[in-house]
Write an enzyme that holds these catalytic residues in place. Structure first.
Site: not given
Ligand code: FPP
Length: 257
Positions: A213, A39, A37, A224, A41, A54, A205, A86, A83-84, A148
């Site tokens: 979420s 990205n 979480d 944990e 911000r 992202h 997280r 979208w 699922t949310e 892995l």
């Molecule tokens: C939440 O941050 C992040 C996501 C909804 C997308 C996560 C996806 C990636 C980290 C990249 C995935 C990579 C692959 C290979 C599939 P946010 O956008 O909700 O951040 P915010 O809460 O700061 O707005």
């Protein structure tokens, strides 16, 4: 043993810096699940579009996948799209849906070389064709790999997963294959998308949010939890070591004494 005191850019508290060797002295969690979480911000702080966050997040997925494999973690489950999600603006959803293809086009050869087994949980039917194709290719080309397990939660929601499991069980009872008395935790777990995986030992997280979420609600019963204020694009190998060190300090009793 521990070489220096370390402070994350995002965290005010000082912590010990761990090396891989420090951590490998004790068992590492077999299954680590991460809610990636922050990205958006991260991008906002830099006056960049959310997509830039992202993209950067995707680079961190590579880095952490490599490192998890080096540490001998058996399963890494990453919450990539819920699922949310979208409900986000169309352009952002489209960008997020292109990430698996972009990630796998460049990273799949390395995943194959590193013996990584790619899997996906979530409802693939609703994904765009190009996303489904990229993911399916990765699953097929890594299905015999024994290293892995890199498990992407993509269009995943725990309540939807549990609802599906309940329907499955109801059908079996209706068909006479199962009686109501035979339904136990094992039966429920066997109808979840994680049926072949052990439950996560450690959940991380990022970004300072302290909630699940709709992520793996059944599977996280005895996991944990480790929360950090660090935004996902700033997450490093050192943060993973910090989380594992904390995990190793905790005594897991699974309801016993
Ligand atoms: C939440 O941050 C992040 C996501 C909804 C997308 C996560 C996806 C990636 C980290 C990249 C995935 C990579 C692959 C290979 C599939 P946010 O956008 O909700 O951040 P915010 O809460 O700061 O707005």
């Amino acid at each position: 043993m521990f070489n220096k005191i370390w402070r994350s850019k995002e965290q005010s508290n000082f912590s010990i810096e761990y090396t891989k060797e420090d951590i490998l002295r004790q068992p590492v969690p077999e299954h680590v699940a991460i809610i990636m979480d922050g990205n958006g911000r991260w991008a906002k702080k830099r006056s960049l579009p959310r997509a830039a966050g992202h993209y950067e997040g995707m680079q961190v997925v590579r880095k952490i996948t490599r490192f998890a494999s080096e540490l001998g973690i058996k399963v890494l489950t990453l919450y990539a799209f819920s699922t949310e999600n979208w409900k986000r603006p169309k352009s952002e959803v489209e960008y997020l849906m292109k990430l698996p293809e972009q990630f796998l086009t460049t990273f799949l050869p390395e995943l194959i070389a590193e013996n990584v087994n790619v899997r996906v949980i979530g409802n693939s039917n609703q994904l765009p064709e190009y996303t489904r194709r990229a993911v399916e290719k990765a699953i097929q080309e890594t299905k015999h790999n024994t290293g892995l397990i890199l498990n992407f939660a993509l269009n995943y929601g725990s309540r939807a997963e549990i609802t599906y499991a309940v329907k499955e069980i109801a059908k079996r009872v209706q068909q006479g294959d199962l009686t109501a008395e035979q339904i136990d935790e094992e039966v429920v777990a066997s109808c979840l998308m994680t049926k072949d995986l052990k439950d996560p030992d450690l959940l991380i997280r990022t970004s300072g949010e302290i909630r699940l979420s709709n992520f793996m609600l059944w599977q996280l019963a005895y996991t944990e939890f480790w929360f950090t204020d660090v935004l996902w694009p700033d997450f490093t190998e050192q943060h993973l070591l910090q989380a594992i060190a904390e995990f190793q300090r905790r005594g897991r009793r699974f309801g016993g004494v």
